[in-house]
Design an enzyme around this catalytic site. Structure first.
Site, PDB file in Angstrom:
ATOM      1  N   HIS A  30     -58.681  -2.892  46.457  1.00 30.94           N
ATOM      2  CA  HIS A  30     -59.329  -3.542  47.484  1.00 30.94           C
ATOM      3  C   HIS A  30     -58.336  -3.116  48.860  1.00 30.94           C
ATOM      4  O   HIS A  30     -57.363  -3.170  48.675  1.00 30.94           O
ATOM      5  CB  HIS A  30     -59.420  -5.080  47.422  1.00 30.94           C
ATOM      6  CG  HIS A  30     -59.826  -5.597  48.732  1.00 30.94           C
ATOM      7  ND1 HIS A  30     -60.927  -5.948  49.119  1.00 30.94           N
ATOM      8  CD2 HIS A  30     -58.831  -6.272  49.637  1.00 30.94           C
ATOM      9  CE1 HIS A  30     -61.127  -6.704  50.266  1.00 30.94           C
ATOM     10  NE2 HIS A  30     -59.799  -6.921  50.432  1.00 30.94           N
ATOM     11  N   GLY A  50     -62.595  36.405  49.304  1.00 33.46           N
ATOM     12  CA  GLY A  50     -63.155  35.133  49.294  1.00 33.46           C
ATOM     13  C   GLY A  50     -64.565  34.730  49.554  1.00 33.46           C
ATOM     14  O   GLY A  50     -65.181  33.703  49.394  1.00 33.46           O
ATOM     15  N   GLY A  51     -65.241  35.987  50.183  1.00 30.30           N
ATOM     16  CA  GLY A  51     -66.785  35.842  50.009  1.00 30.30           C
ATOM     17  C   GLY A  51     -67.218  34.942  51.284  1.00 30.30           C
ATOM     18  O   GLY A  51     -66.493  34.366  52.078  1.00 30.30           O
ATOM     19  N   THR A  52     -68.407  34.122  50.789  1.00 31.90           N
ATOM     20  CA  THR A  52     -68.891  33.250  51.898  1.00 31.90           C
ATOM     21  C   THR A  52     -68.243  31.947  52.105  1.00 31.90           C
ATOM     22  O   THR A  52     -68.000  31.766  53.199  1.00 31.90           O
ATOM     23  CB  THR A  52     -70.116  32.706  51.383  1.00 31.90           C
ATOM     24  OG1 THR A  52     -71.063  34.104  50.807  1.00 31.90           O
ATOM     25  CG2 THR A  52     -71.182  32.162  52.488  1.00 31.90           C
ATOM     26  N   CYS A  53     -67.740  31.566  50.915  1.00 33.60           N
ATOM     27  CA  CYS A  53     -67.037  30.111  51.114  1.00 33.60           C
ATOM     28  C   CYS A  53     -66.000  30.137  52.062  1.00 33.60           C
ATOM     29  O   CYS A  53     -65.823  29.325  52.800  1.00 33.60           O
ATOM     30  CB  CYS A  53     -66.715  29.555  49.656  1.00 33.60           C
ATOM     31  SG  CYS A  53     -65.594  27.998  49.721  1.00 33.60           S
ATOM     32  N   GLU A  55     -64.736  44.784  46.537  1.00 34.56           N
ATOM     33  CA  GLU A  55     -65.218  43.855  47.707  1.00 34.56           C
ATOM     34  C   GLU A  55     -65.369  44.879  48.783  1.00 34.56           C
ATOM     35  O   GLU A  55     -64.623  45.544  49.402  1.00 34.56           O
ATOM     36  CB  GLU A  55     -64.178  42.900  47.936  1.00 34.56           C
ATOM     37  CG  GLU A  55     -64.438  41.936  49.323  1.00 34.56           C
ATOM     38  CD  GLU A  55     -65.820  41.475  49.059  1.00 34.56           C
ATOM     39  OE1 GLU A  55     -66.077  40.563  48.092  1.00 34.56           O
ATOM     40  OE2 GLU A  55     -66.616  41.400  50.054  1.00 34.56           O
TER      41      GLU A  55
END
Ligand SMILES: Cc1cc2nc3c(=O)[nH]c(=O)nc-3n(C[C@H](O)[C@H](O)[C@H](O)COP(=O)(O)OP(=O)(O)OC[C@H]3O[C@@H](n4cnc5c(N)ncnc54)[C@H](O)[C@@H]3O)c2cc1C
Length: 462
Positions: A441, A38-41, A33
């Site tokens: 509901h 973790g990159g972009t996200c 890396e």
């Protein structure tokens, strides 16, 4: 030369998980890396933007407090330094957890460097050459800048540099009226900026049906965001008193927009230009995306491409699914394919748009006999109780097979509710199974069986 069983290049939303699975299976694995795990996200995509969206929603609700009978006792003040600090904290937690998990995995070597192929399955990092039996590419992409005359003369923000902003832009101009651009546009409008969106197409989020584009635009206009659509011939330069000046032609009318900041959200390009792919025999398409088959094999033997870089998905969940498919095929003896994937995604404006399967345009193009049902959110009790009745829910069903074909849920919790339809599609059962289910509901989901009970033949296009 250092040898590995497997090398993973890039730690986006496929690479780390695949690297851990390979290492746990006993393969000597390296994960390379060049920037943040973790990159972009994790660093400048989903996690930070949704954290900022959450802060912006609080500001929005505070402004509407009186609608709910709540007095906030004074004017609203958004502290952008604190907003950024909260975002930074949440991002840092994610990066730290991921880095710790990777570091603790036996058989896995982490290398912090730019990787480049020097030949088939040989890779250069920091002057050293590594070799592997199998190579997995998960290098993602980066923001494109608008092709406007003069763009090089002004500072342009991207999703990456936006993450460093800790002051409120007086007037944010967003180039691009699609998913990323609209999320930033609404967020900054809610923080208190003036916001103008410039889009070259004649409507927002062009892959959606026209009524979805129209409704999203109406929702954002009600919050005070300005739009220029059908924009051609934009020329940009520094403004006279500072800031950025854009002269443009919007649908034939000349306009000028002067803002303090410009954000580029016109699309992304894959990180394949400095990867030495030709030396590895890995072919790309004309836009630089790596060509893969449905099992994500590239044109080079024993080289796979996962995530945004293969052009087969542009989301965290598609990248993660890529790793599941590759891992199952290599380690579990499975024969899985990304063709099994049902397209699903969300636009995280407020209300969000939850999308699954086909749009109306795709249903019509497919030529199959279809049923359709639409419900405005003003009919939904939970939406009225919460004071959030904007948007609608729309679903398409195949009239012959009774299978759900697709849905657009532009409504509160649309990003969550859409999963009940997605799961029915994955289970490959008749829509009548949901139509007969008794939902809780009062919820928005409660109206999904009612919606499906109102299906009628899809008529001719209006
Ligand atoms: C603003 C924004 C918001 C988004 N919001 C969402 C959302 O809400 N939901 C969603 O599903 N998706 C969202 N996305 C998309 C999502 O972030 C990506 O689809 C996801 O991160 C998958 O990316 P990836 O796995 O392909 O690689 P990436 O996450 O892009 O990571 C690639 C990694 O490879 C590294 N790298 C690149 N080249 C090299 C090299 N030569 N050597 C070594 N390392 C290298 C990079 O540094 C990077 O860390 C968003 C994107 C953006 C920009």
């Amino acid at each position: 030369m250092l040898s590995y069983h497997a090398i993973v290049i890039g730690s986006g939303q496929a690479g780390p998980f695949l690297a851990v699975r390979l290492a746990r299976a006993g393969l000597r694995t390296a994960l390379i890396e060049r920037e943040h795990f973790g990159g972009t996200c994790v660093n400048d995509g989903c996690i930070p933007t949704k954290t900022l969206v959450a802060s912006a929603r609080v500001a929005h609700l505070m402004r509407r407090a009186a609608d709910y009978g709540v007095d906030i006792g004074g004017p609203l003040r958004v502290d952008m330094k604190a907003v950024k600090a909260r975002k930074d904290r949440i991002v840092a937690q994610s990066v730290e957890k991921l880095t710790q998990w990777l570091s603790d995995t036996p058989n896995l070597t982490l290398i912090r460097s730019h990787a480049r192929f020097t030949g088939p399955r040989t890779i250069e990092v920091d002057g050293a050459t590594l070799r592997a039996d199998k190579v997995f590419i998960n290098v993602g992409g980066r923001a494109l800048l608008p092709a406007w005359h003069g763009i090089e003369t002004v500072p342009v923000l991207t999703n990456t540099s936006m993450m460093q902003l800790d002051a409120l832009p007086e007037h944010l101009i967003v180039a691009g009226g699609s998913y990323i651009g609209l999320e930033f546009a609404q967020m900054y409008r809610r923080f208190g900026s003036r916001v103008t969106v410039i889009e070259s197409a004649d409507r927002l989020i062009g892959r959606e049906d026209r009524e979805v584009s129209r409704e999203v635009q109406a929702i954002l206009e009600r919050e005070g965001i300005q739009f220029h659509l059908s924009v051609h011939c934009a020329k940009v330069g520094p403004g006279e008193g500072g800031g950025i000046r854009i002269a443009l032609n919007a649908g034939g009318s000349a306009r000028e927009v002067v803002g303090s900041h410009l954000l580029a959200a016109v699309g992304r390009r894959p990180n394949t230009d400095d990867l030495g792919l030709a030396r590895a025999g890995v072919m790309t398409d004309a836009r630089g995306y790596i060509q893969v088959d449905d099992a994500l094999r590239t044109t080079a033997p024993c080289v796979w491409a996962l995530g945004d870089v293969n052009g087969r998905g542009a989301f965290t969940h598609t990248s993660y699914h890529d790793h599941q498919v590759v891992a199952a095929n290599l380690l579990d003896g499975a024969r899985r394919s990304i063709a099994e994937r049902i397209p699903a995604y969300a636009l995280f404006t407020d209300p969000p748009l939850g999308r699954v399967g086909m749009s109306e345009a795709e249903v019509r193009t497919s030529g199959r006999p279809a049923l359709v049902a639409t419900m405005p959110m003003t009919r939904v009790g939970r939406a009225r109780e919460r004071g959030e009745t904007q948007g609608f829910m729309k679903v398409f069903v195949d009239a012959r097979t009774e299978r759900i074909l697709g849905a657009a849920l532009l409504c509160i919790e649309g990003d969550e509710i859409v999963h009940s339809l997605l799961d029915m599609m994955a289970a490959d059962v008749s829509y009548k199974v949901v139509a007969r289910a008794v939902h809780i509901h009062p919820t928005v989901s409660e109206l999904i069986p009612t919606l499906l009970g109102e299906l009628a033949p899809l008529g001719a296009e209006a």
